[in-house]
Every structure is written in structure tokens, then in C-alpha cells.
Scaffold this motif. Structure first.
Motif, short mmCIF file in Angstrom:
data_model
loop_
_atom_site.label_atom_id
_atom_site.label_comp_id
_atom_site.label_asym_id
_atom_site.label_seq_id
_atom_site.Cartn_x
_atom_site.Cartn_y
_atom_site.Cartn_z
N THR A 1 2.69 3.62 -2.09
CA THR A 1 2.85 4.99 -1.63
C THR A 1 1.84 5.24 -0.53
OG1 THR A 1 3.55 5.76 -3.81
CG2 THR A 1 2.78 7.44 -2.28
N ILE A 2 2.31 5.67 0.64
CA ILE A 2 1.43 6.06 1.74
C ILE A 2 1.39 7.57 1.74
CG2 ILE A 2 1.08 6.04 4.23
CD1 ILE A 2 2.64 3.40 4.32
N SER B 1 4.05 12.22 1.21
CA SER B 1 3.95 10.81 0.86
C SER B 1 5.28 10.13 1.13
CB SER B 1 3.62 10.64 -0.62
OG SER B 1 2.38 11.23 -0.92
N GLN B 2 5.21 8.83 1.28
CA GLN B 2 6.42 8.03 1.40
C GLN B 2 6.16 6.70 0.70
OE1 GLN B 2 8.22 7.87 5.24
NE2 GLN B 2 9.47 6.11 4.76
N THR C 1 -5.01 -1.65 4.20
CA THR C 1 -4.39 -2.90 3.77
C THR C 1 -3.36 -2.64 2.67
OG1 THR C 1 -6.42 -4.07 4.30
CG2 THR C 1 -4.86 -5.21 2.90
N ILE C 2 -2.21 -3.29 2.82
CA ILE C 2 -1.11 -3.22 1.85
C ILE C 2 -0.69 -4.65 1.54
CG2 ILE C 2 1.31 -2.55 1.53
CD1 ILE C 2 0.79 -0.15 3.29
N LYS C 3 -0.34 -4.90 0.28
CA LYS C 3 0.14 -6.24 -0.08
C LYS C 3 1.62 -6.37 0.22
CE LYS C 3 -3.36 -7.31 -3.42
NZ LYS C 3 -3.69 -7.89 -4.71
N VAL D 1 -1.98 4.13 -0.77
CA VAL D 1 -2.88 4.14 0.37
C VAL D 1 -2.94 5.59 0.86
CG1 VAL D 1 -3.21 3.41 2.76
CG2 VAL D 1 -2.42 1.77 1.07
N VAL D 2 -4.14 6.17 0.82
CA VAL D 2 -4.32 7.54 1.30
C VAL D 2 -4.98 7.46 2.67
CG1 VAL D 2 -5.41 9.77 0.88
CG2 VAL D 2 -4.54 8.43 -1.05
#
Length: 128
Positions: free
Chosen positions: A70-71, A95-96, A62-64, A47-48
């Protein structure tokens, strides 16, 4: 005296406006410490979050649930993000990796004062 005050006020205004317009080209993709950090192999999803003058590119990201993600923060100017409920803090280009076990919505906001619209820089991470 009035002239000095006016010059000082204009200088402060220019510095505030420049905070969002500057470009930080540092790029470090190492994950930061935090409860949501994934320490194993790179996450399969990314997700950027793009930040520009006083706004993010989306209101909801949105993330599952349960999937390594990775954000990444891609900012035009001086911005950072914080997701307090997930212990995530990022600066431009960082990033994390996270794996979020609980479905729900998590607020994120810009955590670097960037000018007049700074307080409106709020979005959400939706975990489904």
C-alpha cells in the motif's frame, strides 16, 4: 499604478506560499484506479510517503518485487504524488495498493503546484 501592481504581486506571492502551508484533513483510503491497483485483500506492506514544504521525507522508497504494497501519501500542505510508470496518482490522505512485478527504479513527483520549490519535489520508488 505602481502601488496596485505591488499589492497584486504580494497577494500572488502569499497565495503561492499558502498552497504548501495549508492543511487538507480529508482522508479517503479507497484505492484509485490504475494499472498497478491491487483489487484483492489489503496489502501486507505499506510505504508512507511524507511530503512537506517542497520535499519528500526520503529520496528513495523501497518495495519488494511481487509483494502487495500500500502506497499512502501523508502531506503537510497541499501536495499530490504521481508515479507515471506505475499509473499511480494520489492526493493527501489517499492510498493505492500495488503489486509491482518488475524490479527497477520508478520516479515519483509532486503533481500539484505547491510553490517555488515544486519542481524539486522528486523521489524514487526502488523495487528489488
Amino acid at each position: 499604478m505602481k502601488k496596485l501592481l505591488l499589492v497584486s504581486a504580494v497577494t500572488v506571492l502569499v497565495l503561492i506560499m499558502a498552497a504548501c502551508g495549508s492543511n487538507n484533513s480529508a482522508n479517503n483510503n479507497a484505492p484509485e484506479n490504475g494499472a498497478a491497483t491491487e483489487t484483492s485483500a489489503a496489502a501486507a506492506n505499506e510505504v508512507v510517503i511524507k511530503a512537506s514544504n517542497w520535499e519528500f521525507d526520503k529520496e528513495v522508497y523501497t518495495i519488494k518485487k511481487g509483494e502487495a504494497t500500500t502506497i499512502t501519501l501523508d502531506a503537510d500542505g497541499v501536495h499530490g504524488i504521481e508515479i507515471p510508470a506505475l499509473n499511480v496518482k494520489l492526493t493527501n490522505g489517499k492510498s493505492q495498493d500495488v503489486t509491482i512485478a518488475d524490479a527497477g527504479e520508478y520516479e515519483l513527483h509532486c503533481n500539484i503546484p505547491c510553490g517555488n520549490g515544486h519542481t524539486q519535489m522528486v523521489a524514487k520508488i526502488k523495487v528489488e
